[in-house]
Design an enzyme around this catalytic site. Structure first.
Site, PDB file in Angstrom:
ATOM      1  N   LEU A 105       0.393  -1.200  -0.092  1.00 47.36           N
ATOM      2  CA  LEU A 105      -0.013  -0.154   0.160  1.00 47.36           C
ATOM      3  C   LEU A 105       0.600   1.407  -0.052  1.00 47.36           C
ATOM      4  O   LEU A 105       0.365   2.433  -0.270  1.00 47.36           O
ATOM      5  CB  LEU A 105      -1.523   0.867   1.396  1.00 47.36           C
TER       6      LEU A 105
ATOM      7  N   HIS B 208       8.303  -4.289   7.569  1.00 46.81           N
ATOM      8  CA  HIS B 208       8.682  -3.193   7.255  1.00 46.81           C
ATOM      9  C   HIS B 208       8.777  -2.301   9.102  1.00 46.81           C
ATOM     10  O   HIS B 208       9.362  -1.621   9.189  1.00 46.81           O
ATOM     11  CB  HIS B 208       6.753  -2.957   7.387  1.00 46.81           C
TER      12      HIS B 208
END
Ligand code: ZN
Length: 163
Positions: free
Chosen positions: A92, A137
């Protein structure tokens, strides 16, 4: 419910290592709820806290398994992995792009839930891929640095018969 702004590639926050969560405060609970809403709103299968600008070890994942609530992982760790899968991955924070990444086919992860109870998940295929991607992440790693041959534009087929 609140939708948070998703940080995109180039934002320095995506390159930073996240801190452990020591206690689930009402703010952490709210963050987890907002991340779930934000993930669904953006049609993603996972979201990590740094993607909404918060450097904490919190990840949400929902790969669309029927009747399964979204996973909330606090301080997740991969404790076992095996096999290999090579396939396309998106993020995203990197809208409209995909890249080919090799990940383990199987992972076992441990994490804490919102009541700070430890749990483990055994995952294969897409769920294993999503866990690896989101945990990266938390270390400040975006998949593009692992994409074999770089990233490319998503190709939308006009003549497929998906609903
Ligand atoms: Zn991502």
């Amino acid at each position: 419910m609140a939708i948070r702004e998703i940080r995109v590639l180039g934002d320095e926050i995506l390159t930073k290592k996240c801190r452990e969560i020591k206690e689930v405060t009402p703010r952490i609970r709210e963050l987890a709820e907002d991340m779930i809403d934000t993930m669904y709103e953006a049609n993603g299968v996972g979201l990590a806290a740094p993607q909404v600008g918060i450097l904490k070890r919190l990840v949400v994942i929902d790969i669309g398994e029927e009747d399964k609530p979204p996973y909330v992982f606090i301080n997740p760790e991969i404790i076992e992995s095996s096999g290999e899968q090579t396939g396309d991955e998106g993020c995203l924070s990197v809208p409209g792009k995909v890249g080919t990444v090799t990940r383990p086919m199987y992972v076992k992860a441990k994490a804490y839930d919102l009541d700070m109870n430890e749990f483990t998940v055994e995952a294969e295929g897409l769920l294993a891929r999503a866990i690896c991607h989101e945990l990266d992440h938390l270390e400040g790693t975006v998949y593009v640095s692992k994409a074999e041959g770089g990233i490319r534009e998503v190709q939308y087929a006009d003549d497929d018969d998906e609903e």
